[in-house]
Design a protein around this motif. Sequence first.
Motif, short mmCIF file in Angstrom:
data_model
loop_
_atom_site.label_atom_id
_atom_site.label_comp_id
_atom_site.label_asym_id
_atom_site.label_seq_id
_atom_site.Cartn_x
_atom_site.Cartn_y
_atom_site.Cartn_z
N ILE A 3 0.80 -1.21 0.00
CA ILE A 3 0.00 0.00 0.00
C ILE A 3 0.84 1.27 0.00
CG2 ILE A 3 -0.31 0.05 2.53
CD1 ILE A 3 -3.01 0.69 -0.04
N TYR B 186 0.96 3.98 -3.13
CA TYR B 186 0.54 5.36 -2.89
C TYR B 186 1.61 6.32 -3.41
CZ TYR B 186 -0.44 9.63 -0.35
OH TYR B 186 -0.68 10.94 -0.02
N TYR C 31 -12.03 0.03 -0.27
CA TYR C 31 -12.06 0.89 0.91
C TYR C 31 -10.72 1.58 1.14
CZ TYR C 31 -12.36 2.19 5.79
OH TYR C 31 -12.31 2.88 6.95
N LEU C 32 -9.69 0.77 1.32
CA LEU C 32 -8.38 1.32 1.64
C LEU C 32 -7.88 2.25 0.55
CD1 LEU C 32 -5.92 1.42 3.41
CD2 LEU C 32 -5.16 -0.73 2.45
N LEU D 122 -9.62 5.57 0.42
CA LEU D 122 -9.30 6.24 1.68
C LEU D 122 -7.95 6.95 1.58
CD1 LEU D 122 -10.53 6.32 4.58
CD2 LEU D 122 -8.97 4.47 5.16
N LEU D 123 -7.00 6.31 0.91
CA LEU D 123 -5.66 6.87 0.84
C LEU D 123 -5.55 7.99 -0.18
CD1 LEU D 123 -3.36 3.76 1.01
CD2 LEU D 123 -3.85 5.44 2.76
N ALA E 265 -15.95 -2.80 5.13
CA ALA E 265 -16.03 -1.65 6.02
C ALA E 265 -17.46 -1.41 6.48
CB ALA E 265 -15.47 -0.40 5.32
N PHE F 253 -9.19 -5.85 6.23
CA PHE F 253 -8.72 -4.52 6.62
C PHE F 253 -9.89 -3.57 6.90
CE2 PHE F 253 -7.76 -0.18 5.70
CZ PHE F 253 -6.60 0.05 6.40
N PHE G 151 1.54 4.85 7.44
CA PHE G 151 0.86 6.13 7.21
C PHE G 151 0.70 6.97 8.46
CE2 PHE G 151 -0.25 4.27 3.20
CZ PHE G 151 -0.13 5.36 2.38
N SER H 195 5.68 -5.13 4.74
CA SER H 195 5.07 -5.42 3.44
C SER H 195 5.75 -6.60 2.77
CB SER H 195 5.18 -4.22 2.50
OG SER H 195 4.23 -3.26 2.80
#
Lengths: 283, 293
Positions: A131, A135, A217-218, A221-222, B119, B230, B257, B269
């Motif tokens: 992720i 990004y 979702y993730l 969101l980012l 979610a 997640f 983050f 990761s």
Amino acid sequence: MVENRPFVTVLSHLVLIFGVVIVAFPLWMTFVASTHDQTTMLRAPVPLLPGSHMIENYRQVLFEGFGRGYSGVPIWVTLMNSMIMAVGVALGKIAISIISAFAIVYFRFPLRRTFFWAIFVTLMLPVEVRIVPTYGVVATLGMLDTYPGLIVPLIASATATFLFRQFFLSVPDELAEAARVDGASPMRFFWDILLPMSRTTIAALFVIQFIYGWNQYLWPLLITTKEGFYTVVMTVSRQANAVDAVPSWNLLMAMAMLAMLPPVLVVVFMQRQFVRGLVETEK
Amino acid sequence: MEKRVTFHDRWLPYILVAPQIIITIVFFFWPSGQAVWQSLLIEDSFGGNSKFVWFENFHALFRDDAYFASARLTVAFSALVATIGLGFSLLLAVMADRIIRGATVYKTFLVWPYAVAPAVAGVLWGFLFNPSAGVVAWLLRGVGIDFNYVSNGDQALLLVVIAAVWNQVSYNFLFFLAGLQSIPKSLIEAAAIDGAGPGRRFWDIVFPLLSPTGFFLLVVNIIYAFFGTFGVVDALTKGGPGQSTSILVYKVYNDGFRGQDLGGSAAQSVILMVVVILLTVVQFRFIERRVHY
């Protein structure tokens, strides 16, 4: 059924009804909560039957957002963003997968195997594990807060490519032969013969990928910081984390209902394609 | 398998694979390579300057109790999600396979949770168990159980498991049902003629024949619990209270983050990538085998 045992049959129905009730209970309570006013929802016990505020709750979240003091965007904006993202992801995946599968099945060219394996390994790298660097890449390309940024990084698809490859391999060779004899170009063959034949596969994939895109979702969101690009799923989750401060459960649950509605309707009304897509993509 | 009849064109096949390959390189290989590279660097706290430190980030992770706690938590979490999820959906699938009337209705009522985003599933279950407004929390209080997932770590984990299982039930159910329906009825009839009752038939015939499906679903559920949950965690608990629901994939995000520990997050990761690759290999070896059945 092998033999008739009324008792076991009744038991089966009871277990299934029990299962359906458990599975449907959260949905029912969400619906009920979305039809009451704020004060009713704050008095314990919460009601188990729908109330009379449904229309005004839905009108408020759809067109005004969460309410005073909150920088909530109206939900119709987020629904539209989700729709753009879901349709974009589904169509994008289908488009790039079907042409790459066509190339891999119907042509012999250097690096064919390399390409095939390059596509294959993407199966092993879900967004969630890479992720931070992904990004970074999207930020470098200046794609934060854009629709392409929401859609393009998600459209590479090993499963869709394999599914089309599998399907093309089952198409009789005579068709390609006939097309060649008649002097049709490869693309002509693709448009006029292969694409129409792939209709059911495309429909099944579309259902699965639409849900996949809608429920992301993730990623949104980012890469979204402007409210105008928020998707509905992330908005629901954001507001849920604020709900204990200003407890508008009725509005939050109306939002949750709206966030669930499109993909649930797709699954229920396209059940055949959905089941087919689910089972086939796992082959 | 290869096609006998192919087309010939010098450039066309490259043009056709180009979109997929370019996107794969830009959004998969480049970031994955960067993750590997970054896992070997330490950035100083002012940013900009980074130092190549070989495997220092991995060493630091392996010395970190919090990381091991998160890894243990993830294993326990996925074991719970897989066993409860598979058990519940197998039960429903066996029952749905038995009955003749109404099976499609039950199916329709059981498949839709697949369409709910993880979610949103988290938000729904959070509402039911909310200490002040949740109906289930209220009922539990009525029987003397003080359920507060906001402050109690075990209860938070339990709730995340429930929401995650609920979200995955449709998937397991559909695959089990398909597996059950592919078992030849003649086998079951033969056993019935020999006097085996429903329970005996299930354990001696259906269960072993269903084991490939079961194993496949086990791997899928573990992958789902590792990476697909997640959204459930973020919407329900944000990894808390404390670290009690901070599974590995959540920790990667949180450290990267929120904590801005890029090297450490990248090392995590890389470890997760290795885990997915192993799980995928297991899954595919199994599928290869299933073809020969």
